[in-house]
Design a protein around this motif. Structure first.
Motif, PDB file in Angstrom:
ATOM      1  N   LEU A  47       0.712  -1.160   0.000  1.00 55.35           N
ATOM      2  CA  LEU A  47      -0.037   0.026   0.038  1.00 55.35           C
ATOM      3  C   LEU A  47       0.953   1.328  -0.238  1.00 55.35           C
ATOM      4  CD1 LEU A  47      -2.879  -1.088   2.712  1.00 55.35           C
ATOM      5  CD2 LEU A  47      -2.782  -1.090   0.137  1.00 55.35           C
ATOM      6  N   LEU A  48       1.667   1.367   0.920  1.00 56.93           N
ATOM      7  CA  LEU A  48       2.596   2.801   1.186  1.00 56.93           C
ATOM      8  C   LEU A  48       3.964   2.391   1.621  1.00 56.93           C
ATOM      9  CD1 LEU A  48      -0.246   5.100   2.558  1.00 56.93           C
ATOM     10  CD2 LEU A  48       1.165   5.409   0.686  1.00 56.93           C
ATOM     11  N   LEU A  49       4.831   3.252   1.466  1.00 60.64           N
ATOM     12  CA  LEU A  49       6.053   3.249   2.148  1.00 60.64           C
ATOM     13  C   LEU A  49       6.399   4.246   2.658  1.00 60.64           C
ATOM     14  CD1 LEU A  49       9.207   1.670   0.418  1.00 60.64           C
ATOM     15  CD2 LEU A  49       9.394   4.042   1.304  1.00 60.64           C
ATOM     16  N   ILE A  50       6.914   4.480   3.965  1.00 60.03           N
ATOM     17  CA  ILE A  50       7.530   6.140   4.363  1.00 60.03           C
ATOM     18  C   ILE A  50       8.909   5.726   5.071  1.00 60.03           C
ATOM     19  CG2 ILE A  50       6.345   5.451   6.660  1.00 60.03           C
ATOM     20  CD1 ILE A  50       5.567   8.549   6.664  1.00 60.03           C
ATOM     21  N   ARG A  58       0.603  10.377   1.948  1.00 60.82           N
ATOM     22  CA  ARG A  58      -0.803  10.125   1.324  1.00 60.82           C
ATOM     23  C   ARG A  58      -0.974   9.330   0.229  1.00 60.82           C
ATOM     24  NH1 ARG A  58      -4.504  13.466   4.268  1.00 60.82           N
ATOM     25  NH2 ARG A  58      -3.437  15.019   5.855  1.00 60.82           N
ATOM     26  N   LYS A  59      -1.825   8.431  -0.219  1.00 61.88           N
ATOM     27  CA  LYS A  59      -2.344   7.746  -1.106  1.00 61.88           C
ATOM     28  C   LYS A  59      -3.707   7.764  -1.348  1.00 61.88           C
ATOM     29  CE  LYS A  59      -1.632   3.857  -3.973  1.00 61.88           C
ATOM     30  NZ  LYS A  59      -0.903   2.566  -4.085  1.00 61.88           N
ATOM     31  N   GLU A  60      -4.450   8.776  -2.183  1.00 62.16           N
ATOM     32  CA  GLU A  60      -5.879   8.726  -2.029  1.00 62.16           C
ATOM     33  C   GLU A  60      -6.444   8.748  -0.721  1.00 62.16           C
ATOM     34  OE1 GLU A  60      -5.946   6.021  -6.225  1.00 62.16           O
ATOM     35  OE2 GLU A  60      -6.443   5.196  -4.347  1.00 62.16           O
ATOM     36  N   ARG A  61      -7.226   7.687  -0.206  1.00 61.27           N
ATOM     37  CA  ARG A  61      -7.800   7.838   1.056  1.00 61.27           C
ATOM     38  C   ARG A  61      -6.923   7.112   1.988  1.00 61.27           C
ATOM     39  NH1 ARG A  61     -11.687   4.353   1.902  1.00 61.27           N
ATOM     40  NH2 ARG A  61     -11.176   3.090   0.168  1.00 61.27           N
ATOM     41  N   LEU A  62      -5.642   6.873   2.044  1.00 53.31           N
ATOM     42  CA  LEU A  62      -4.790   6.485   2.896  1.00 53.31           C
ATOM     43  C   LEU A  62      -3.865   7.300   3.115  1.00 53.31           C
ATOM     44  CD1 LEU A  62      -3.980   2.772   1.202  1.00 53.31           C
ATOM     45  CD2 LEU A  62      -5.744   3.408   2.504  1.00 53.31           C
ATOM     46  N   LYS A  63      -3.550   7.420   4.610  1.00 53.12           N
ATOM     47  CA  LYS A  63      -2.473   8.181   5.110  1.00 53.12           C
ATOM     48  C   LYS A  63      -1.565   7.487   6.124  1.00 53.12           C
ATOM     49  CE  LYS A  63      -3.112  11.401   8.581  1.00 53.12           C
ATOM     50  NZ  LYS A  63      -3.439  12.604   9.101  1.00 53.12           N
ATOM     51  N   SER A  73       4.062   3.955  14.041  1.00 57.07           N
ATOM     52  CA  SER A  73       3.385   4.482  12.798  1.00 57.07           C
ATOM     53  C   SER A  73       1.804   4.235  12.844  1.00 57.07           C
ATOM     54  CB  SER A  73       3.855   3.575  11.488  1.00 57.07           C
ATOM     55  OG  SER A  73       3.353   3.936  10.131  1.00 57.07           O
ATOM     56  N   LEU A  74       1.235   5.321  12.452  1.00 66.67           N
ATOM     57  CA  LEU A  74      -0.322   5.143  12.462  1.00 66.67           C
ATOM     58  C   LEU A  74      -0.542   5.451  10.807  1.00 66.67           C
ATOM     59  CD1 LEU A  74      -1.223   7.966  14.827  1.00 66.67           C
ATOM     60  CD2 LEU A  74      -0.992   5.629  15.296  1.00 66.67           C
ATOM     61  N   PHE A  75      -1.466   4.392  10.682  1.00 68.99           N
ATOM     62  CA  PHE A  75      -2.044   4.282   9.271  1.00 68.99           C
ATOM     63  C   PHE A  75      -3.526   4.498   9.268  1.00 68.99           C
ATOM     64  CE2 PHE A  75      -2.501   2.019   5.179  1.00 68.99           C
ATOM     65  CZ  PHE A  75      -3.635   1.657   4.868  1.00 68.99           C
ATOM     66  N   HIS A  76      -4.080   5.451   8.529  1.00 67.20           N
ATOM     67  CA  HIS A  76      -5.429   5.876   8.421  1.00 67.20           C
ATOM     68  C   HIS A  76      -6.008   5.641   7.151  1.00 67.20           C
ATOM     69  CE1 HIS A  76      -4.403   8.376  11.960  1.00 67.20           C
ATOM     70  NE2 HIS A  76      -3.125   8.617  11.371  1.00 67.20           N
ATOM     71  N   ILE A  77      -7.435   5.002   7.247  1.00 67.71           N
ATOM     72  CA  ILE A  77      -8.362   4.968   5.959  1.00 67.71           C
ATOM     73  C   ILE A  77      -9.381   6.130   6.248  1.00 67.71           C
ATOM     74  CG2 ILE A  77      -9.429   3.630   4.565  1.00 67.71           C
ATOM     75  CD1 ILE A  77      -8.168   1.112   5.616  1.00 67.71           C
ATOM     76  N   THR A  78      -9.341   7.043   5.178  1.00 62.78           N
ATOM     77  CA  THR A  78     -10.630   8.085   5.514  1.00 62.78           C
ATOM     78  C   THR A  78     -11.827   7.457   4.705  1.00 62.78           C
ATOM     79  OG1 THR A  78      -9.726   9.258   3.802  1.00 62.78           O
ATOM     80  CG2 THR A  78      -9.114   9.906   6.155  1.00 62.78           C
ATOM     81  N   ALA A  79     -12.856   7.888   5.220  1.00 63.36           N
ATOM     82  CA  ALA A  79     -14.233   7.673   4.530  1.00 63.36           C
ATOM     83  C   ALA A  79     -14.301   6.107   4.149  1.00 63.36           C
ATOM     84  CB  ALA A  79     -14.352   8.285   3.225  1.00 63.36           C
ATOM     85  N   SER A  80     -14.094   5.267   5.282  1.00 57.54           N
ATOM     86  CA  SER A  80     -13.897   3.619   4.962  1.00 57.54           C
ATOM     87  C   SER A  80     -15.155   3.256   4.386  1.00 57.54           C
ATOM     88  CB  SER A  80     -13.506   3.242   6.621  1.00 57.54           C
ATOM     89  OG  SER A  80     -14.610   3.186   7.187  1.00 57.54           O
ATOM     90  N   GLN A  81     -14.854   2.167   3.636  1.00 57.35           N
ATOM     91  CA  GLN A  81     -15.873   1.337   2.887  1.00 57.35           C
ATOM     92  C   GLN A  81     -15.900  -0.116   3.391  1.00 57.35           C
ATOM     93  OE1 GLN A  81     -14.677   1.974  -1.045  1.00 57.35           O
ATOM     94  NE2 GLN A  81     -14.812   4.214  -0.898  1.00 57.35           N
ATOM     95  N   PRO A  82     -16.889  -0.834   3.187  1.00 57.64           N
ATOM     96  CA  PRO A  82     -16.841  -2.190   3.505  1.00 57.64           C
ATOM     97  C   PRO A  82     -15.720  -3.090   2.880  1.00 57.64           C
ATOM     98  CG  PRO A  82     -19.258  -1.851   3.402  1.00 57.64           C
ATOM     99  CD  PRO A  82     -18.151  -0.497   2.898  1.00 57.64           C
ATOM    100  N   ALA A  83     -15.407  -2.874   1.704  1.00 58.00           N
ATOM    101  CA  ALA A  83     -14.432  -3.207   0.682  1.00 58.00           C
ATOM    102  C   ALA A  83     -13.073  -3.088   1.468  1.00 58.00           C
ATOM    103  CB  ALA A  83     -14.516  -2.727  -0.548  1.00 58.00           C
ATOM    104  N   ASP A  84     -12.970  -2.195   2.203  1.00 59.55           N
ATOM    105  CA  ASP A  84     -11.559  -1.825   2.890  1.00 59.55           C
ATOM    106  C   ASP A  84     -11.393  -3.020   4.075  1.00 59.55           C
ATOM    107  OD1 ASP A  84     -12.317   1.705   2.913  1.00 59.55           O
ATOM    108  OD2 ASP A  84     -11.123   0.505   1.638  1.00 59.55           O
TER     109      ASP A  84
END
Lengths: 114, 115
Positions: A47-50, A58-63, A73-84
């Protein structure tokens, strides 16, 4: 001893809310940290590398945030969906002899309720 | 672009038997990894190849596990003899970056059950 800790209990949230997953580590000085998603019966998907000198990515809805002082490290998914809904793994790049190798946490299961 | 291919997807054997897994990485990827993932845990690196040379096999139980990467492309991982605690998913991954940095691309895994 070296340790990577992720929430072992499942995280249940309502659709539309922000999911926040935590990755804590001790006795590591990682050059970078990655987050992966794993669905049942499948291999992890990147998903992401920091990097250690980056505070946030950030990448789309991910931070992702990376605090080398707190060793977290904190991983955030904004506007979460069941597909997440999936298991999310954090992985540290630890220097292992000739090269960096990834050390994975145990993962946190995220369940997004509709 | 085709992903990382693994076979078989499932294998059931009795303890003390031998088993082999095959992996075909993404074309052009120099680095190949084998991981063991026990249920409820994250993947644990067993061995890392760069081209056809071993870079890290510090966590490979060498008395029973062996791996090779032929001509720097396909790889096989063998267990002989298997123990009950070897029951796990064996994941193969590859990376285009030499030296092990950057994102890794995983195959679907082989689920091994040892009875």
């Amino acid at each position: 001893s070296q340790k990577i800790e992720q929430n072992s209990e499942a995280l249940n949230i309502q659709e539309g809310k922000t999911a926040t997953l935590t990755c804590n580590y001790t006795n590591y000085s990682p050059a970078y940290l990655q987050w992966y998603r794993q669905d049942p019966g499948r291999g992890p998907v990147f998903l992401l590398l920091i990097r250690e000198n980056e505070k946030e990515k950030r990448k789309e809805r991910l931070k992702v945030t990376f605090d080398t002082t707190l060793k977290q490290s904190l991983f955030h998914i904004t506007a979460s969906q069941p597909a997440d809904s999936a298991t999310y793994l954090c992985a540290l790049a630890a220097y292992g002899g000739a090269t960096n190798k990834l050390i994975f946490g145990t993962g946190t299961l995220l369940a997004v309720q509709p | 672009e085709a992903g990382v291919a693994q076979s078989p997807r499932y294998k059931i054997i009795e303890k003390r038997q031998s088993v082999a897994f095959w992996c075909n990485p993404i074309s052009g990827h120099a680095t190949l990894y084998w991981y063991q993932q026990i249920l409820g845990q994250g993947p644990k690196l067993l061995i890392q190849f760069q081209n056809n040379g071993v870079v890290d096999d510090s966590q490979l139980p060498k008395d029973r596990f062996s791996a090779e990467r032929l001509k720097g492309v396909d790889s096989t991982l063998k267990i002989q003899p298997a123990k009950l605690e070897d029951s796990a998913v064996y994941l193969c991954a590859s990376s285009p970056i030499a030296g092990g940095g950057g994102e890794q691309y995983f195959g679907p895994g082989t689920r091994l059950t040892v009875t």
